[in-house]
Design a protein around this motif. Structure first.
Motif, PDB file in Angstrom:
ATOM      1  N   GLU A 284      22.074 121.350  41.338  1.00  0.00           N
ATOM      2  CA  GLU A 284      22.707 120.101  41.752  1.00  0.00           C
ATOM      3  C   GLU A 284      24.076 120.392  42.346  1.00  0.00           C
ATOM      4  N   GLY A 285      24.488 119.514  43.212  1.00  0.00           N
ATOM      5  CA  GLY A 285      25.859 119.504  43.715  1.00  0.00           C
ATOM      6  C   GLY A 285      26.315 120.817  44.315  1.00  0.00           C
ATOM      7  N   ARG A 286      27.476 121.284  43.826  1.00  0.00           N
ATOM      8  CA  ARG A 286      28.126 122.438  44.425  1.00  0.00           C
ATOM      9  C   ARG A 286      27.281 123.700  44.286  1.00  0.00           C
ATOM     10  N   MET A 287      26.648 123.837  43.112  1.00  0.00           N
ATOM     11  CA  MET A 287      25.833 125.030  42.846  1.00  0.00           C
ATOM     12  C   MET A 287      24.699 125.131  43.855  1.00  0.00           C
ATOM     13  N   LYS A 288      24.083 123.986  44.138  1.00  0.00           N
ATOM     14  CA  LYS A 288      22.963 123.959  45.070  1.00  0.00           C
ATOM     15  C   LYS A 288      23.423 124.393  46.466  1.00  0.00           C
ATOM     16  N   THR A 289      24.560 123.850  46.901  1.00  0.00           N
ATOM     17  CA  THR A 289      25.093 124.216  48.207  1.00  0.00           C
ATOM     18  C   THR A 289      25.401 125.699  48.254  1.00  0.00           C
ATOM     19  N   LEU A 290      26.036 126.186  47.182  1.00  0.00           N
ATOM     20  CA  LEU A 290      26.456 127.584  47.140  1.00  0.00           C
ATOM     21  C   LEU A 290      25.259 128.526  47.253  1.00  0.00           C
ATOM     22  N   VAL A 291      24.273 128.324  46.356  1.00  0.00           N
ATOM     23  CA  VAL A 291      23.104 129.216  46.359  1.00  0.00           C
ATOM     24  C   VAL A 291      22.352 129.093  47.683  1.00  0.00           C
ATOM     25  N   GLY A 292      22.179 127.847  48.137  1.00  0.00           N
ATOM     26  CA  GLY A 292      21.461 127.622  49.384  1.00  0.00           C
ATOM     27  C   GLY A 292      22.122 128.320  50.564  1.00  0.00           C
ATOM     28  N   THR A 293      23.454 128.221  50.619  1.00  0.00           N
ATOM     29  CA  THR A 293      24.186 128.853  51.718  1.00  0.00           C
ATOM     30  C   THR A 293      24.008 130.358  51.692  1.00  0.00           C
ATOM     31  N   PHE A 294      24.103 130.935  50.494  1.00  0.00           N
ATOM     32  CA  PHE A 294      23.978 132.391  50.408  1.00  0.00           C
ATOM     33  C   PHE A 294      22.593 132.856  50.820  1.00  0.00           C
ATOM     34  N   ILE A 295      21.592 132.068  50.489  1.00  0.00           N
ATOM     35  CA  ILE A 295      20.234 132.439  50.894  1.00  0.00           C
ATOM     36  C   ILE A 295      20.096 132.392  52.417  1.00  0.00           C
ATOM     37  N   ASP A 296      20.698 131.368  53.030  1.00  0.00           N
ATOM     38  CA  ASP A 296      20.674 131.301  54.495  1.00  0.00           C
ATOM     39  C   ASP A 296      21.409 132.478  55.105  1.00  0.00           C
ATOM     40  N   VAL A 297      22.543 132.851  54.501  1.00  0.00           N
ATOM     41  CA  VAL A 297      23.305 133.982  55.009  1.00  0.00           C
ATOM     42  C   VAL A 297      22.491 135.269  54.916  1.00  0.00           C
ATOM     43  N   LEU A 298      21.821 135.452  53.772  1.00  0.00           N
ATOM     44  CA  LEU A 298      20.975 136.642  53.600  1.00  0.00           C
ATOM     45  C   LEU A 298      19.909 136.697  54.684  1.00  0.00           C
ATOM     46  N   ALA A 299      19.319 135.529  54.970  1.00  0.00           N
ATOM     47  CA  ALA A 299      18.239 135.491  55.958  1.00  0.00           C
ATOM     48  C   ALA A 299      18.742 135.852  57.343  1.00  0.00           C
TER      49      ALA A 299
END
Lengths: 290, 313
Positions: free
Chosen positions: B114-129
């Motif tokens: 939820e919230g900030r955690m979701k954005t954080l993890v999601g962003t890092f996954i996009d960056v990895l990709a």
């Protein structure tokens, strides 16, 4: 009528927090009598669905929702309690507005909750349970030969009855229905209404509707919400015949008026006699003229 | 006066109409041409590759080459078995490591975070990709290869340089997981909330809802995600070329060096392309890759369709 109360809300407030806090429900205290059908009505965005979903803690699954006050099932609180939310939701079932088949067979759709709670001895008993609830919602004859096919292959009206069967199969004490006929064609809607009518003998049904006519046809009691505030709660006869609050009067007549005006303006080009229109409408045409 | 204005106006609109209709016809031709371009490229590739591999196919039978493990192009020995085994080995190992992580992460992101955690993890996954795979290869050479060679392989009782099937699979699983996660999260988030409400409404827990309802309803999408990942591993070139050790042998353990079909092509094409039969052999490797990937996509489509019907909601 009966003095038994199934569900009580005590100063229930629901706030959607976010950039701006929106109070969707403001300190609503209500009693829902058992074994009756209570209709919650009001204009769009008045908090009908919010009230319904906070009655079985379904609102908790959304982020940014704050709930104050409490709801009691019988004399047991459902928020300030140790009883886990899934058990609360089993006792207070919920049927959503959109007819929703789970990605399972027709049989498994009905058996879904029963299996989760393990409320059966053997597969024979499960078969019996599934059959009896499909009969209860008048769906058995239509589906008995294809219980293994996906539930989603049924028509929307059938799916809505399937939803009722699924909810009833876990033996809830109260059933919450969110505009369950609004997505249906008139014939399916009528079938679902018939089903609800037959169910209200046995269950406490609380139903959100935006159709005044439906409320008149089905409801024993009516709750009228306006902008998150409780305006009036009464038995259906009093509510419609002799509304107490000024706003209720306006809503009932205004609702009738708008229906009437739409109808007559649609027909005005073809010059249909306005009298016939007015007589045909069961809502109060007299209030329109002013 | 009024009449003449009217007639000029109507002739003007008529003239304009014929221009518009002509444009309509021309534009539809353009779109058709653009669409057919894809077919043309496809046919060109297939015809070229099949034509170029004919010299090899005239000398040796496919069955013989596919089952032989002698790869020695200098002496006209073309056994593809080691590379085939290597490819299958890497693909399966990669997916075995990557799929569970991908699905778990997708469920976390779509249903729990939820919230900030979701954005954080999601962003890092996009960056990895978005990181080019050659960078994964470089970092792996510095970190994963020594780790596998010095610690992991000895712990399992095999001696290894650190380059090999396992290292490639580990790194490839890190590369393909972000894609599988993103696609799976999309499938899960596309599900209507009514599914969740319906399931929770009869008293199911969140996990029961995910397991029985959401994973099925999103199943075809997640399945596609996994297969896309599979396709990427199958055709992966640069990371295996950097990390697999490039020895054309049938690997006898996960830590052994080996070869995949794409690495066979990149390792040999420079010097050996001057030998006509070798060139033909490498192009035939390409044909095999294409055929396998197509078969894969085709069966994936069939299975997906079945799942979609079975798990419709």
């Amino acid at each position: 009528m009966t003095s038994n109360v199934a569900l009580t809300t005590d100063e229930l407030s629901v706030t959607y927090t976010g950039n701006e806090d929106v109070k969707a429900l403001n300190s609503v205290s209500l009693e829902f009598p058992s074994n009756q059908l209570t209709a919650i009505i009001g204009p769009s965005g008045c908090g009908k669905s919010t009230l319904l979903k906070s009655l079985n803690r379904l609102h908790e699954i959304q982020p940014n929702v704050e709930i104050e006050g409490d709801v009691s099932l019988g004399d047991q609180p459902i928020y300030n309690t140790d009883e886990p939310a899934p058990e609360i939701r089993r006792r207070i079932g919920y049927v959503p507005q959109t007819p929703t088949a789970l990605p399972l067979s027709i049989y498994e759709n009905v058996a879904y909750g029963v299996k989760i709670h393990g409320d059966y001895e053997d597969s024979a008993e499960l078969d019996e349970i599934v059959e009896s609830y499909l009969r209860k919602v008048n769906l058995w004859d239509e589906v008995k030969d294809r219980l293994d096919t996906p539930g989603a292959e049924l028509s929307t009206g059938q799916i809505q009855r399937l939803c009722l069967a699924r909810s009833l199969a876990v033996e809830p004490e109260v059933l919450l229905c969110d505009e369950v006929t609004s997505a249906l064609d008139p014939i399916s809607a009528e079938q679902v209404e018939e089903t609800l009518k037959s169910l209200k003998e046995e269950y406490t049904i609380i139903m959100v509707t935006h159709s005044m006519d439906q409320a008149r046809r089905l409801a024993d009691d009516v709750v009228f919400l306006y902008l998150g505030e409780l305006v009036e709660a009464n038995d259906a006869r009093t509510f419609f015949e002799n509304p107490q609050a000024e706003r209720t009067k306006e809503f009932i007549s205004g609702h009738g008026a708008s229906t009437y005006l739409e109808e007559s303006s649609d027909e005005s080009d073809s010059e249909v006699q306005p009298d016939e229109q007015a007589d045909g409408s069961r809502d109060r045409p007299a209030a329109v003229e002013q | 006066m009024a009449e003449s204005t009217e007639s000029t106006e109507s002739s003007r609109t008529r003239g304009r109409l014929s221009t518009r209709l002509r444009r309509e016809r021309i534009s539809s031709v353009w779109f058709t041409v653009a669409g057919c371009f894809a077919i043309g490229i496809f046919v060109l590739i297939v015809v070229t590759m099949v034509y170029q591999s004919l010299p090899l196919l005239q000398e040796f039978s496919v069955a013989q080459m596919v089952t032989s493990s002698n790869w020695n192009p200098g002496e006209n020995q073309f056994g593809f078995l080691p590379a085939i085994v290597g490819t299958v080995y890497v693909s399966i190992l990669t997916m075995a490591m990557g799929t569970p992580i991908a699905i778990l992460t997708a469920i976390y992101l779509a249903e729990y975070a939820e919230g900030r955690m979701k954005t954080l993890v999601g962003t890092f996954i996009d960056v990895l990709a978005a990181i080019p795979s050659v960078i994964f290869g470089l970092v792996a050479l510095l970190v994963v290869v020594p780790f596998v060679g010095n610690y992991l392989a000895p712990a399992f009782g095999s001696s290894a340089t650190g380059q090999g099937i396992f290292t490639v699979s580990l790194v490839m699983s890190i590369i393909v997981t972000p894609f599988m996660i993103s696609l799976s999260v999309e499938s899960l988030e596309a599900l209507p909330d009514e599914l969740r409400e319906t399931s929770l409404g009869v008293g199911a827990t969140k996990w029961e809802t995910i397991r029985t309802v959401l994973l099925r309803a999103a199943g075809p999408g997640i399945f596609s995600a996994v297969l896309l990942g599979f396709g990427r591993v199958f055709g992966a070139t640069i990371v295996p070329a950097m990390l697999i050790g490039s020895q054309t042998q049938i690997p006898d353990s996960p830590f052994a060096t080996g070869q995949t079909l794409p690495t066979l092509i990149v390792n040999d094409f420079g010097e050996l392309m001057s030998l006509p039969l070798t060139q033909s052999a490498l192009i035939f490797v390409g044909v095999m890759l294409l055929v396998v990937v197509w078969l894969f996509n085709f069966s994936a489509m069939l299975i997906r369709r079945r799942l979609k019907r079975r798990w419709q909601y």
